[in-house]
Design a protein around this motif. Structure first.
Motif, short mmCIF file in Angstrom:
data_model
loop_
_atom_site.label_atom_id
_atom_site.label_comp_id
_atom_site.label_asym_id
_atom_site.label_seq_id
_atom_site.Cartn_x
_atom_site.Cartn_y
_atom_site.Cartn_z
N UNK A 55 6.82 9.09 7.23
CA UNK A 55 8.23 9.45 7.22
C UNK A 55 8.65 10.05 8.56
N UNK A 56 7.80 10.90 9.12
CA UNK A 56 8.10 11.51 10.41
C UNK A 56 8.13 10.46 11.53
N UNK A 57 7.17 9.55 11.52
CA UNK A 57 7.14 8.51 12.56
C UNK A 57 8.34 7.58 12.45
N UNK A 58 8.76 7.30 11.23
CA UNK A 58 9.93 6.45 11.03
C UNK A 58 11.20 7.19 11.44
N UNK A 59 11.22 8.51 11.26
CA UNK A 59 12.37 9.31 11.68
C UNK A 59 12.53 9.25 13.20
N UNK A 60 11.40 9.15 13.93
CA UNK A 60 11.46 9.06 15.39
C UNK A 60 12.17 7.78 15.82
N UNK A 75 1.59 -0.07 0.63
CA UNK A 75 1.98 0.54 -0.65
C UNK A 75 2.72 1.88 -0.45
N UNK A 76 2.36 2.62 0.59
CA UNK A 76 3.03 3.89 0.86
C UNK A 76 4.46 3.64 1.31
N UNK A 77 4.67 2.61 2.11
CA UNK A 77 6.03 2.25 2.50
C UNK A 77 6.85 1.82 1.28
N UNK A 78 6.22 1.09 0.38
CA UNK A 78 6.90 0.69 -0.85
C UNK A 78 7.31 1.91 -1.66
N UNK A 79 6.42 2.89 -1.74
CA UNK A 79 6.73 4.12 -2.46
C UNK A 79 7.89 4.86 -1.82
N UNK A 80 7.87 5.00 -0.49
CA UNK A 80 8.95 5.68 0.21
C UNK A 80 10.28 4.96 -0.01
N UNK A 81 10.23 3.65 0.00
CA UNK A 81 11.43 2.84 -0.24
C UNK A 81 11.94 3.07 -1.66
#
Length: 201
Positions: A63-68, A97-103
């Motif tokens: 999430x932090x890296x995507x926020x960047x 799978x973690x990206x799917x969860x965040x989505x």
């Protein structure tokens, strides 16, 4: 070959693991030194490899890296590998799978992309999650940076060359049939002396 995430069985398995108190991210975390890859070791018993992150921690790092900046799955893998100096990289079977969860949680959303790879950007819900866990996220990123620093110190080409040279000389000398016991003791003493000098540096 890395693959692109989807909302299939992997995402369902992730959500099931998280709801039932499991670690959620499962085995397969990376190939880093000391974290289950070719340099890994077992610190939870035979056959169980040490994890880089506990349940939920990888989610916060991504999430932090995507926020960047908006990122796709492979870019996240590569970025974490860069942060650790190449010592650790999470597997696609963990990242997607973690990206799917965040989505699914509404914390990231697909962003416009010119290429075929699916980019994700953070949402207001995701930013609120970052704000609520700022201290923990700083600790996690510091952990990755520390691994990178250690990797840089211990994986120097000159150090590896010197160690390889010492090993070759030793193996050569120990194969000598004329090697007597006194010379062997002298070799051991010099190795011990070198080790002590390095330790005192």
């Amino acid at each position: 070959m890395y693959f692109h995430g989807h909302r299939g069985d992997r995402g369902c398995g992730m959500r099931h693991g998280m709801r039932h108190g499991g670690r959620g991210f499962g085995p397969g975390f990376g190939r880093g030194r000391g974290f289950g890859g070719r340099h890994g070791h077992d610190d939870e018993g035979r056959g169980r490899r040490r994890r880089m992150f506990d349940s939920g921690e990888l989610r916060l790092v991504l999430l932090r890296l995507i926020a960047d900046e908006p990122r796709h799955g492979y870019d996240l893998i590569r970025r974490i590998e860069e942060l650790t100096g190449g010592a650790y990289a999470p597997s696609p079977g963990v990242i997607y799978p973690t990206l799917t969860l965040l989505d699914d949680m509404g914390q990231i959303a697909a962003a416009d992309s010119e290429g075929a790879k699916k980019l994700f950007a953070i949402t207001p819900e995701g930013q609120a999650e970052l704000d609520a866990n700022a201290a923990l996220i700083d600790e996690l990123l510091a952990r990755l940076a520390a691994i990178g620093d250690e990797q840089q110190r211990t994986d120097s080409a000159s150090v590896r060359r010197a160690m390889g040279n010492l090993r070759a000389v030793l193996m050569n000398r120990l194969r000598d049939r004329d090697l007597d016991e006194a010379t062997l003791h002298e070799i051991v003493a010099r190795i011990d002396e070198a080790a002590q000098k390095i330790e005192r540096l």
